[in-house]
Structure formats: C-alpha cells, structure tokens
Design a protein around this motif. Sequence first.
Motif, mmCIF file in Angstrom:
data_model
loop_
_atom_site.group_PDB
_atom_site.id
_atom_site.type_symbol
_atom_site.label_atom_id
_atom_site.label_comp_id
_atom_site.label_asym_id
_atom_site.label_seq_id
_atom_site.Cartn_x
_atom_site.Cartn_y
_atom_site.Cartn_z
ATOM 1 N N GLN A 20 -18.468 1.047 -10.828
ATOM 2 C CA GLN A 20 -18.693 1.054 -9.374
ATOM 3 C C GLN A 20 -17.936 2.212 -8.737
ATOM 4 O O GLN A 20 -18.333 2.721 -7.702
ATOM 5 C CB GLN A 20 -18.152 -0.243 -8.741
ATOM 6 N N ARG A 21 -16.816 2.575 -9.382
ATOM 7 C CA ARG A 21 -15.885 3.495 -8.738
ATOM 8 C C ARG A 21 -16.087 4.947 -9.135
ATOM 9 O O ARG A 21 -15.759 5.837 -8.363
ATOM 10 C CB ARG A 21 -14.448 3.101 -9.093
ATOM 11 N N ALA A 22 -16.588 5.191 -10.365
ATOM 12 C CA ALA A 22 -16.678 6.573 -10.855
ATOM 13 C C ALA A 22 -17.619 7.390 -9.975
ATOM 14 O O ALA A 22 -18.624 6.883 -9.475
ATOM 15 C CB ALA A 22 -17.159 6.578 -12.295
ATOM 16 N N ILE A 189 1.669 -4.144 -11.158
ATOM 17 C CA ILE A 189 1.675 -3.649 -9.776
ATOM 18 C C ILE A 189 0.447 -2.771 -9.527
ATOM 19 O O ILE A 189 -0.220 -2.884 -8.499
ATOM 20 C CB ILE A 189 2.999 -2.896 -9.484
ATOM 21 N N HIS A 190 0.135 -1.926 -10.516
ATOM 22 C CA HIS A 190 -1.044 -1.056 -10.416
ATOM 23 C C HIS A 190 -2.306 -1.898 -10.137
ATOM 24 O O HIS A 190 -3.064 -1.617 -9.208
ATOM 25 C CB HIS A 190 -1.207 -0.257 -11.712
ATOM 26 N N GLU A 191 -2.515 -2.940 -10.929
ATOM 27 C CA GLU A 191 -3.731 -3.756 -10.774
ATOM 28 C C GLU A 191 -3.673 -4.595 -9.497
ATOM 29 O O GLU A 191 -4.681 -4.742 -8.803
ATOM 30 C CB GLU A 191 -3.963 -4.642 -11.998
ATOM 31 N N CYS A 193 -2.254 -3.844 -6.727
ATOM 32 C CA CYS A 193 -2.529 -2.961 -5.580
ATOM 33 C C CYS A 193 -4.032 -2.695 -5.439
ATOM 34 O O CYS A 193 -4.520 -2.444 -4.346
ATOM 35 C CB CYS A 193 -1.751 -1.646 -5.702
ATOM 36 N N HIS A 194 -4.765 -2.789 -6.549
ATOM 37 C CA HIS A 194 -6.221 -2.628 -6.466
ATOM 38 C C HIS A 194 -6.888 -3.790 -5.728
ATOM 39 O O HIS A 194 -8.034 -3.661 -5.295
ATOM 40 C CB HIS A 194 -6.835 -2.499 -7.861
ATOM 41 N N THR A 195 -6.195 -4.925 -5.596
ATOM 42 C CA THR A 195 -6.793 -6.011 -4.817
ATOM 43 C C THR A 195 -6.834 -5.631 -3.327
ATOM 44 O O THR A 195 -7.593 -6.212 -2.562
ATOM 45 C CB THR A 195 -6.029 -7.353 -4.982
ATOM 46 N N ASN A 199 -9.505 1.752 -5.319
ATOM 47 C CA ASN A 199 -9.695 3.188 -5.570
ATOM 48 C C ASN A 199 -8.337 3.770 -5.943
ATOM 49 O O ASN A 199 -7.356 3.047 -6.016
ATOM 50 C CB ASN A 199 -10.221 3.880 -4.305
ATOM 51 N N HIS A 200 -8.306 5.076 -6.197
ATOM 52 C CA HIS A 200 -7.032 5.746 -6.468
ATOM 53 C C HIS A 200 -6.746 6.774 -5.368
ATOM 54 O O HIS A 200 -6.358 7.904 -5.640
ATOM 55 C CB HIS A 200 -7.048 6.412 -7.852
ATOM 56 N N SER A 201 -6.960 6.369 -4.149
ATOM 57 C CA SER A 201 -6.757 7.261 -2.992
ATOM 58 C C SER A 201 -5.258 7.435 -2.722
ATOM 59 O O SER A 201 -4.451 6.653 -3.221
ATOM 60 C CB SER A 201 -7.423 6.639 -1.766
ATOM 61 N N ARG A 203 -3.734 6.567 -0.193
ATOM 62 C CA ARG A 203 -3.268 5.312 0.412
ATOM 63 C C ARG A 203 -2.927 4.286 -0.676
ATOM 64 O O ARG A 203 -1.965 3.538 -0.573
ATOM 65 C CB ARG A 203 -4.360 4.761 1.328
ATOM 66 N N TYR A 204 -3.768 4.288 -1.719
ATOM 67 C CA TYR A 204 -3.505 3.381 -2.849
ATOM 68 C C TYR A 204 -2.170 3.717 -3.507
ATOM 69 O O TYR A 204 -1.326 2.843 -3.723
ATOM 70 C CB TYR A 204 -4.658 3.463 -3.871
ATOM 71 N N TRP A 205 -1.956 5.016 -3.819
ATOM 72 C CA TRP A 205 -0.728 5.410 -4.522
ATOM 73 C C TRP A 205 0.515 5.179 -3.655
ATOM 74 O O TRP A 205 1.583 4.863 -4.172
ATOM 75 C CB TRP A 205 -0.805 6.866 -4.991
HETATM 76 ZN ZN LIG Z 1 -6.260 1.961 -11.250
#
Ligand SMILES: [Zn+2]
Length: 236
Positions: A20-22, A189-191, A193-195, A199-201, A203-205
């Motif tokens: 969905q994300r690629a 924490i990585h996963e 935060c995806h909730t 994405n890897h924007s 804002r996400y990081w």
């Molecule tokens: Zn990720």
Amino acid sequence: MSNAETTSDDLPAYQVRISQRAKRMQLKISPLGEVEVVLPKRVSPKHVASFVTQHQTWIQQTQKKMAALYPPEELLPGTLNFAATQQQWQLEYLEGIRPRVAEIEGTLKVYSQDDEAARKALQRWLNRRADEILVPWLREVSDEIGLTFQRAVIRAQKSRWGSCSSSGTISLNRALLFMPPQSVRYLFIHELCHTREMNHSPRYWALVERYMPNYLQHEQVLNKGIRSVPRWALTI
Ligand SMILES: [Zn+2]
C-alpha cells in the motif's frame, strides 16, 4: 544459483508482495538469496517480469554477495543464544517418535527421527518462545508510550524485522530474539509509531525520535544484525 541448468537468460524465481505504501517497484534479496518484488498497489502486475529482467545482473550479484555474507552453517545448532533475554542453551539431539523440544536446566533436548524433523521442532519451539516473550514485551512498551495496537503476530521473515498493518496488526519477526534488548525495543517503537503515521515521513521519524532519541543506532544494529541470526531461524 548453483543449478547447472540455469542459464543467464533464465529469470530468477521471485515472489511478489503488493504494498500500500511503496511508491515504485522495488527488489529485495533475502539473506537466503530469495527475490521479492515489492509492487505498489497502483502499478499493474504485468510490469513485474520486465522489471525483474532489467535488474537480473544486479539480482545475481546481490545473491552472490549474500551467499558470501551468510556462509553455510550446520543445520542443527549446538548452542542457542537469545541476546534479547540473555538466555543460553546447549542442544542435545535424541531419538523420538514424536518430534518435540524439552527444556531441562539450560539444555534443550530435541527429540525426532531425523534432522529435518528436529529442525522443524526447533523452529516451532522458537515460534512459541517468540510469542511468549515478544508479544507481552510489545504490550509493555505500548502501555509505556501510550500508542496502542490491535493484535500482534509472530512471523518467520527473512528480510523484515516487523510490520504494522493499517488495521493495527503488528507482525514481529521471531528472529528478534537474537537481537540486543534495546534494538528490540526500537523495533517495537518503530511499529507502534506506524499506528499513528503509516509512512516514513519526517513527522513519523520525529515521533520515533521522541520515544527513542538514539533510534538511528538501533536501526543500524538491526540492519546489520540479520547476518548474525542462525540460518535455521530465518527459514520457514
Ligand atoms: Zn517502518
């Protein structure tokens, strides 16, 4: 790759994963040399074969590199070491009609009739341990940082440590047990935060960094770490 009948004109075997994300098609080579094509949802599958053909040389070179990085090791390990929990076991292989693993004071006794059945029993044991250890640990971190998930599942994955679906299901690679505890915590924490951000924007990081300022260090540990995972644990 060592198949004598394979000619350079043959396409390598590959699996397709729809993402969905690629944004564009990507190729991934697992430590075992398997090829995965990541296909964005909006791209037609009819483009996959020509994409693989175009990148055939790269695929072959990467498969060779992987084979050198992951030297063949014994199928059945003599010792087992979970860095995540600092647990260690000696292994003993014994005759048994029903394949099973019994844990007795730092020794894993693997009962089976042949090597293949022993390996499968060991993999099932690893799945169970991963479920018992990783899932409650993920829940603890989730409670601590206040990001919730729906469900957690354990997977045997060769090229990913974890994933998070849009419905809030977090998949965890059982091989995380071989990684240091702080790096396992980073993956959680990585996963989680995806909730919030699927994405890897930037804002996400920024969100990840809030919960783990030195996350980059653990990202590197995990990227390199797949090489130190015993081969039997990566195989399904
Ligand atoms: Zn990720």
